[in-house]
Design a protein around this motif. Structure first.
Motif, PDB file in Angstrom:
ATOM      1  N   ALA A  40       0.851  -1.178   0.000  1.00  0.00           N
ATOM      2  CA  ALA A  40       0.000   0.000   0.000  1.00  0.00           C
ATOM      3  C   ALA A  40       0.892   1.234   0.000  1.00  0.00           C
ATOM      4  N   PRO A  41       0.438   2.303  -0.636  1.00  0.00           N
ATOM      5  CA  PRO A  41       1.250   3.527  -0.667  1.00  0.00           C
ATOM      6  C   PRO A  41       1.615   3.996   0.740  1.00  0.00           C
ATOM      7  N   GLY A  42       2.869   4.264   0.947  1.00  0.00           N
ATOM      8  CA  GLY A  42       3.314   4.766   2.237  1.00  0.00           C
ATOM      9  C   GLY A  42       3.466   3.726   3.322  1.00  0.00           C
ATOM     10  N   LYS A  43       3.237   2.472   2.973  1.00  0.00           N
ATOM     11  CA  LYS A  43       3.346   1.398   3.969  1.00  0.00           C
ATOM     12  C   LYS A  43       4.381   0.375   3.517  1.00  0.00           C
ATOM     13  N   GLU A  44       4.873  -0.375   4.466  1.00  0.00           N
ATOM     14  CA  GLU A  44       5.815  -1.446   4.149  1.00  0.00           C
ATOM     15  C   GLU A  44       5.087  -2.637   3.558  1.00  0.00           C
ATOM     16  N   LEU A  45       5.844  -3.414   2.817  1.00  0.00           N
ATOM     17  CA  LEU A  45       5.310  -4.668   2.293  1.00  0.00           C
ATOM     18  C   LEU A  45       4.838  -5.529   3.449  1.00  0.00           C
ATOM     19  N   GLU A  46       3.688  -6.142   3.287  1.00  0.00           N
ATOM     20  CA  GLU A  46       3.146  -7.010   4.332  1.00  0.00           C
ATOM     21  C   GLU A  46       2.803  -8.375   3.757  1.00  0.00           C
ATOM     22  N   GLY A  47       3.396  -9.401   4.301  1.00  0.00           N
ATOM     23  CA  GLY A  47       3.016 -10.759   3.953  1.00  0.00           C
ATOM     24  C   GLY A  47       1.658 -11.050   4.550  1.00  0.00           C
ATOM     25  N   VAL A  48       0.759 -11.585   3.747  1.00  0.00           N
ATOM     26  CA  VAL A  48      -0.614 -11.770   4.188  1.00  0.00           C
ATOM     27  C   VAL A  48      -0.889 -13.214   4.586  1.00  0.00           C
ATOM     28  N   ALA A  49      -0.530 -14.139   3.704  1.00  0.00           N
ATOM     29  CA  ALA A  49      -0.819 -15.555   3.966  1.00  0.00           C
ATOM     30  C   ALA A  49       0.081 -16.424   3.101  1.00  0.00           C
ATOM     31  N   SER A  50       0.382 -17.593   3.605  1.00  0.00           N
ATOM     32  CA  SER A  50       1.178 -18.552   2.827  1.00  0.00           C
ATOM     33  C   SER A  50       0.589 -19.941   2.967  1.00  0.00           C
ATOM     34  N   ILE A  51       0.936 -20.778   1.999  1.00  0.00           N
ATOM     35  CA  ILE A  51       0.502 -22.167   2.031  1.00  0.00           C
ATOM     36  C   ILE A  51       1.673 -23.035   1.601  1.00  0.00           C
ATOM     37  N   ARG A  52       1.963 -24.058   2.406  1.00  0.00           N
ATOM     38  CA  ARG A  52       3.091 -24.939   2.116  1.00  0.00           C
ATOM     39  C   ARG A  52       2.686 -26.045   1.148  1.00  0.00           C
ATOM     40  N   ASP A  53       3.679 -26.765   0.698  1.00  0.00           N
ATOM     41  CA  ASP A  53       3.372 -27.865  -0.205  1.00  0.00           C
ATOM     42  C   ASP A  53       2.503 -28.915   0.475  1.00  0.00           C
ATOM     43  N   ASP A  54       2.616 -29.027   1.790  1.00  0.00           N
ATOM     44  CA  ASP A  54       1.792 -30.021   2.501  1.00  0.00           C
ATOM     45  C   ASP A  54       0.415 -29.468   2.868  1.00  0.00           C
ATOM     46  N   GLY A  55       0.149 -28.217   2.467  1.00  0.00           N
ATOM     47  CA  GLY A  55      -1.166 -27.626   2.708  1.00  0.00           C
ATOM     48  C   GLY A  55      -1.276 -26.800   3.978  1.00  0.00           C
ATOM     49  N   ASP A  56      -0.237 -26.818   4.798  1.00  0.00           N
ATOM     50  CA  ASP A  56      -0.254 -26.029   6.020  1.00  0.00           C
ATOM     51  C   ASP A  56      -0.239 -24.540   5.664  1.00  0.00           C
ATOM     52  N   THR A  57      -0.974 -23.747   6.433  1.00  0.00           N
ATOM     53  CA  THR A  57      -1.109 -22.330   6.123  1.00  0.00           C
ATOM     54  C   THR A  57      -0.635 -21.441   7.266  1.00  0.00           C
ATOM     55  N   SER A  58      -0.261 -20.214   6.917  1.00  0.00           N
ATOM     56  CA  SER A  58       0.102 -19.196   7.901  1.00  0.00           C
ATOM     57  C   SER A  58      -0.549 -17.888   7.502  1.00  0.00           C
ATOM     58  N   TYR A  59      -0.892 -17.079   8.510  1.00  0.00           N
ATOM     59  CA  TYR A  59      -1.571 -15.817   8.255  1.00  0.00           C
ATOM     60  C   TYR A  59      -0.955 -14.706   9.099  1.00  0.00           C
ATOM     61  N   ALA A  60      -0.985 -13.501   8.532  1.00  0.00           N
ATOM     62  CA  ALA A  60      -0.652 -12.330   9.314  1.00  0.00           C
ATOM     63  C   ALA A  60      -1.752 -12.114  10.350  1.00  0.00           C
ATOM     64  N   ASP A  89      -7.260  -2.741   4.461  1.00  0.00           N
ATOM     65  CA  ASP A  89      -6.880  -3.822   3.549  1.00  0.00           C
ATOM     66  C   ASP A  89      -6.606  -3.304   2.143  1.00  0.00           C
ATOM     67  N   THR A  90      -6.884  -2.032   1.900  1.00  0.00           N
ATOM     68  CA  THR A  90      -6.640  -1.444   0.593  1.00  0.00           C
ATOM     69  C   THR A  90      -5.159  -1.525   0.251  1.00  0.00           C
ATOM     70  N   ALA A  91      -4.855  -2.161  -0.869  1.00  0.00           N
ATOM     71  CA  ALA A  91      -3.469  -2.376  -1.288  1.00  0.00           C
ATOM     72  C   ALA A  91      -3.473  -3.090  -2.635  1.00  0.00           C
ATOM     73  N   LYS A  92      -2.297  -3.184  -3.205  1.00  0.00           N
ATOM     74  CA  LYS A  92      -2.114  -4.051  -4.357  1.00  0.00           C
ATOM     75  C   LYS A  92      -1.635  -5.395  -3.821  1.00  0.00           C
ATOM     76  N   TYR A  93      -2.297  -6.439  -4.249  1.00  0.00           N
ATOM     77  CA  TYR A  93      -2.016  -7.778  -3.753  1.00  0.00           C
ATOM     78  C   TYR A  93      -1.241  -8.572  -4.803  1.00  0.00           C
ATOM     79  N   TYR A  94      -0.224  -9.238  -4.323  1.00  0.00           N
ATOM     80  CA  TYR A  94       0.657 -10.011  -5.197  1.00  0.00           C
ATOM     81  C   TYR A  94       0.705 -11.457  -4.735  1.00  0.00           C
ATOM     82  N   CYS A  95       0.822 -12.317  -5.712  1.00  0.00           N
ATOM     83  CA  CYS A  95       1.026 -13.734  -5.476  1.00  0.00           C
ATOM     84  C   CYS A  95       2.510 -14.016  -5.745  1.00  0.00           C
ATOM     85  N   ALA A  96       3.143 -14.746  -4.856  1.00  0.00           N
ATOM     86  CA  ALA A  96       4.568 -14.996  -5.011  1.00  0.00           C
ATOM     87  C   ALA A  96       4.915 -16.441  -4.723  1.00  0.00           C
ATOM     88  N   ARG A  97       5.909 -16.920  -5.447  1.00  0.00           N
ATOM     89  CA  ARG A  97       6.495 -18.201  -5.106  1.00  0.00           C
ATOM     90  C   ARG A  97       7.678 -17.935  -4.200  1.00  0.00           C
TER      91      ARG A  97
END
Length: 124
Positions: A40-60, A89-97
């Motif tokens: 988001a403008p003026g804010k730091e990058l924030e990791g929102v959620a991840s999913i592992r190969d085994d399906g386990d998830t993590s959230y901010a 929650d307004t921001a540009k959302y990116y998907c990353a490997r």
């Protein structure tokens, strides 16, 4: 050539919902740690959620209980279901490997590559 393409962003009012999609090509998404992060403008990058190969998830903490990360292995697509959206929650959302061998639970870093992003705007 491995790449991801995000879609599904838009403008919603507070309390609304959106589902973001991330179509992967050139690699099998389910064999990697994948993450959604936002900028988001003026804010730091924030990791929102991840999913592992085994399906386990993590959230901010900021999105726990409101966002759900998932994937459809048959479509090689990652999703982010966002509910009870707030103006912050307004921001540009990116998907990353994530880079192989790095901690999937550590959000917001160690990205291998990401897409062009999709804008989410939440109005009050």
């Amino acid at each position: 050539q491995a790449r991801v393409v995000e879609s599904g962003g838009g403008s919603v009012q507070t309390g609304g919902s959106l589902r973001l999609s991330c179509a992967a090509s050139g690699f099998t998404l389910s064999t990697y740690c994948m993450e959604w992060f936002r900028l988001a403008p003026g804010k730091e990058l924030e990791g929102v959620a991840s999913i592992r190969d085994d399906g386990d998830t993590s959230y901010a903490e900021s999105v726990k209980g409101r966002f759900t990360i998932s994937r459809d292995n048959t479509k090689n697509t990652l999703y982010l279901q966002m509910s009870n959206l707030k103006p912050e929650d307004t921001a540009k959302y990116y998907c990353a490997r994530k880079m192989a061998g790095y901690d999937c639970d550590r959000l917001g870093s160690d990205f291998d590559f990401w897409g062009q992003g999709t804008q989410v705007t939440v109005s009050s």
